[in-house]
Each structure stands twice: as structure tokens, then as C-alpha cells.
Write a protein that holds these residues in place. Sequence first.
Motif, PDB file in Angstrom:
ATOM      1  N   THR A   1      -4.180  14.063   0.141  1.00  0.00           N
ATOM      2  CA  THR A   1      -3.310  12.892   0.106  1.00  0.00           C
ATOM      3  C   THR A   1      -3.761  12.003  -1.043  1.00  0.00           C
ATOM      4  O   THR A   1      -4.823  12.222  -1.633  1.00  0.00           O
TER       5      THR A   1
ATOM      6  N   LYS B   1      -3.876   7.746  -1.692  1.00  0.00           N
ATOM      7  CA  LYS B   1      -3.631   6.404  -1.170  1.00  0.00           C
ATOM      8  C   LYS B   1      -3.934   5.393  -2.255  1.00  0.00           C
ATOM      9  O   LYS B   1      -4.887   5.553  -3.014  1.00  0.00           O
TER      10      LYS B   1
ATOM     11  N   THR C   1       0.868  -1.165   0.000  1.00  0.00           N
ATOM     12  CA  THR C   1       0.000   0.000   0.000  1.00  0.00           C
ATOM     13  C   THR C   1       0.914   1.226   0.000  1.00  0.00           C
ATOM     14  O   THR C   1       2.084   1.137   0.389  1.00  0.00           O
ATOM     15  N   TYR C   2       0.398   2.334  -0.449  1.00  0.00           N
ATOM     16  CA  TYR C   2       1.188   3.559  -0.387  1.00  0.00           C
ATOM     17  C   TYR C   2       0.293   4.735  -0.036  1.00  0.00           C
ATOM     18  O   TYR C   2      -0.926   4.703  -0.227  1.00  0.00           O
ATOM     19  N   GLU C   3       0.927   5.760   0.497  1.00  0.00           N
ATOM     20  CA  GLU C   3       0.238   7.021   0.769  1.00  0.00           C
ATOM     21  C   GLU C   3       1.190   8.155   0.436  1.00  0.00           C
ATOM     22  O   GLU C   3       2.354   8.139   0.847  1.00  0.00           O
TER      23      GLU C   3
END
Length: 160
Positions: A124, A126, A113-115
Motif C-alpha cells: 500500500t 499512505k 490523508t490518502y491510502e
Amino acid sequence: MRLATGVLILSALVLPVRSWSQGGPALSKAEAQKLLQDRDDARHKGAWTAYGQFFTTDATVINSDGQSFKGRAQVQKSVEDMWGAGVYKGARMTTDVSSVAAIAANVAVVDATYEITGIPGGGTRKGLSTFVLVKAADGWKVAAARSIVPTRAGSVQKPH
């Protein structure tokens, strides 16, 4: 005799796959996390050449915007353009590895996962990423990366 031969052939096919999935010489989750953290750190420092070295020379990347890049040079340039002066200038990305699956002793599929935080103008981003990593003479490299920002199933409404 045929039974013994069959067992030997089956063992030769099954045991290597079993050993890859049990760790063996394949990539560990901790190693994958460190590799992707180091890649993110290079991006945050603006070390574009160092960032490029995390990829194979023929790597392919499709980012969450749907843009496609082929080869280390294109990948490096696209990140420099977006993160050095573009939409993500000054932003930070955090990548968290959720799983590693060994395909072979020198190939692994990594889900993460990334943010992205600190995006100019606020907000943001995600999403999810999948990486194919290969072991090269100088360490593990990204051969392919695919990122998405999940949306609900069904038709996607266009903004008015």
C-alpha cells in the motif's frame, strides 16, 4: 470621529474573514469530501476526461513521487498513464479530508490523508495531500494539489 472611522474600517476588514471561517458561502468539509470521493471514483472507473474536469484548466499537481504537472491536460494524462496502464493499474485510492480552511468565499485549502491499496505486486501507499480549491461557475475545482509520503526527519538512506 477618528475612532468611529477606525472601527468601521477594522470591521470591514475583519468581519468578512470571520464569516469565511465560520462557514458562510465557503466550502464545507462534507462538500470537499464528496468532491474528492467523486474524483477518486472517476479514476477507478477509468473515466479520464471526467477525472480531468475536477481540475482547473491551469491546475498544478506535484504527486508523492515528486513529479510535477501543469494544466488539466497534463494532470489527466499523468493519471491515465499511472492508473490506466502503469504502476497503479487496478489499485484503489481512498482520500479522507481532515480539514478545510476558507481563504476567501471562493477559495479553500483542504488537507487530507490518502491510502492506495491493491497496488500490483502487493503493498500500500499512505500519505498526505493538500489541495487548493476554487469555486468556478460549474462548482469547486482543484487549482493545486501537493502530496507526500511522510518520512522521518534527517537524512534519507539510499537503498543498497
